[in-house]
Design a protein around this motif. Sequence first.
Motif, mmCIF file in Angstrom:
data_model
loop_
_atom_site.group_PDB
_atom_site.id
_atom_site.type_symbol
_atom_site.label_atom_id
_atom_site.label_comp_id
_atom_site.label_asym_id
_atom_site.label_seq_id
_atom_site.Cartn_x
_atom_site.Cartn_y
_atom_site.Cartn_z
ATOM 1 N N ASP A 120 44.332 0.485 42.143
ATOM 2 C CA ASP A 120 44.816 1.719 42.473
ATOM 3 C C ASP A 120 44.222 2.659 41.042
ATOM 4 N N ARG A 121 43.425 3.392 41.296
ATOM 5 C CA ARG A 121 42.884 4.307 40.265
ATOM 6 C C ARG A 121 43.757 5.283 39.662
ATOM 7 N N THR A 122 44.759 5.574 40.473
ATOM 8 C CA THR A 122 45.807 6.508 40.209
ATOM 9 C C THR A 122 46.817 5.909 39.154
ATOM 10 N N VAL A 169 41.460 8.728 36.547
ATOM 11 C CA VAL A 169 41.555 10.055 36.263
ATOM 12 C C VAL A 169 41.230 10.250 35.035
ATOM 13 N N GLU A 170 40.387 11.325 34.642
ATOM 14 C CA GLU A 170 39.942 11.634 33.364
ATOM 15 C C GLU A 170 41.028 11.696 32.456
ATOM 16 N N GLN A 171 42.224 12.353 32.567
ATOM 17 C CA GLN A 171 43.401 12.672 31.737
ATOM 18 C C GLN A 171 43.882 11.265 31.459
ATOM 19 N N ASP A 172 44.049 10.387 32.285
ATOM 20 C CA ASP A 172 44.388 8.845 32.002
ATOM 21 C C ASP A 172 43.597 8.235 30.863
ATOM 22 N N LEU A 173 42.256 8.335 31.122
ATOM 23 C CA LEU A 173 41.205 7.986 30.118
ATOM 24 C C LEU A 173 41.395 8.304 28.592
ATOM 25 N N GLU A 174 41.952 9.646 28.684
ATOM 26 C CA GLU A 174 42.139 10.305 27.090
ATOM 27 C C GLU A 174 43.540 10.109 26.731
ATOM 28 N N ARG A 175 44.469 9.115 27.506
ATOM 29 C CA ARG A 175 45.718 8.652 26.964
ATOM 30 C C ARG A 175 45.551 7.808 25.624
#
Length: 343
Positions: free
Chosen positions: A105-107, A131-137
């Motif tokens: 689940d990509r989300t 999601v891009e925001q998750d990759l920035e975590r």
Amino acid sequence: MGVKKIIAGVISCLLAVETVGCGSTGGQITSIRIGVSVYDQYDTFVSELIEHFNEYASEVSGTADYNVSVNIDVYNAAGSQTTQNSQVKAMLQDGCDIVCINLVDRTEPVTIIDMAEKKNVPVIFFNRELVEQDLERWDKLYYVGAKAFESGIMQGEIAADIFQTETSADKNGDGIFQYMVLEGEADHQDAIVRTEYAVNTIIEHGVQVEKLGYAIANWNRAQAQTKMAQILTQYGEQIELILANNDDMALGAVDALKAAEIDREQWPIILGIDGTDVGLAALKSGEIQGTVYNNKEGQAEKMFDLAFCLATGKSLEGLELENGKYIREPYTKMEGSNIAKTE
């Protein structure tokens, strides 16, 4: 822990700094462990990508001036995010230096990210983009794959070209491409984007279209066959084009047409995406008329290179990361005239 290992390979590699584009490091590292979890081992594209990942690891052995033993463990999440989370937990407990995750689940990557960050183990997500925001975590998160919209554009270009150059594609002669869609997953970004860009591209190339229907087949050949069989009973010969979000579903449509004993001359145009081995074979035989090649070999090799550099602490400078996070391989249109490009 309920974690089932589907592949456990121990590869003794002599890995060259030059081979993977990594810089030097002062530490003495003799072995690394790479953990991999795939969303579904029966997804043809993913299984071919992982097969090449392991092959490439073996191929680069003996090309270096120092010895590093590489252990690769691959797990099947079987479509369960909960299972995948448990697999990552097990990988981290087993001492993996790097984990490569094909998200169910990509989300829902947060649990994996948090576990890895606590252990300070980098994560490479691949094929199913989060999601891009998750990759920035966290600064040790990466993605290897391709841009979904590019495949949609190319599939649409193939469709438009066929309609404009092959009069037989317009079976009823009304100047409109009657089409249906076999979508990957409900609300999955890649499926939505591939479909949207394919249809919009056909229209932008001056071809009128009429949507007859669509079906969710979850990237799966058997499900696509079942859905296509149902659609045939409703629309039959009205269908002039089938846009499938991947080759497995395109081949499911082929299976349904064969099972219905419809003459090949009466088949609609069938287009896939991914350029899997079986998809390209169907293209050669004329069962499908096009696909969009998703460079699984390039993605597998670059994912291994990135994993090796991260696990050994070497520089990432030679890996050409976009925004320090992304490695993307371009798609290629595949029609009968250019299929030799992948051979």
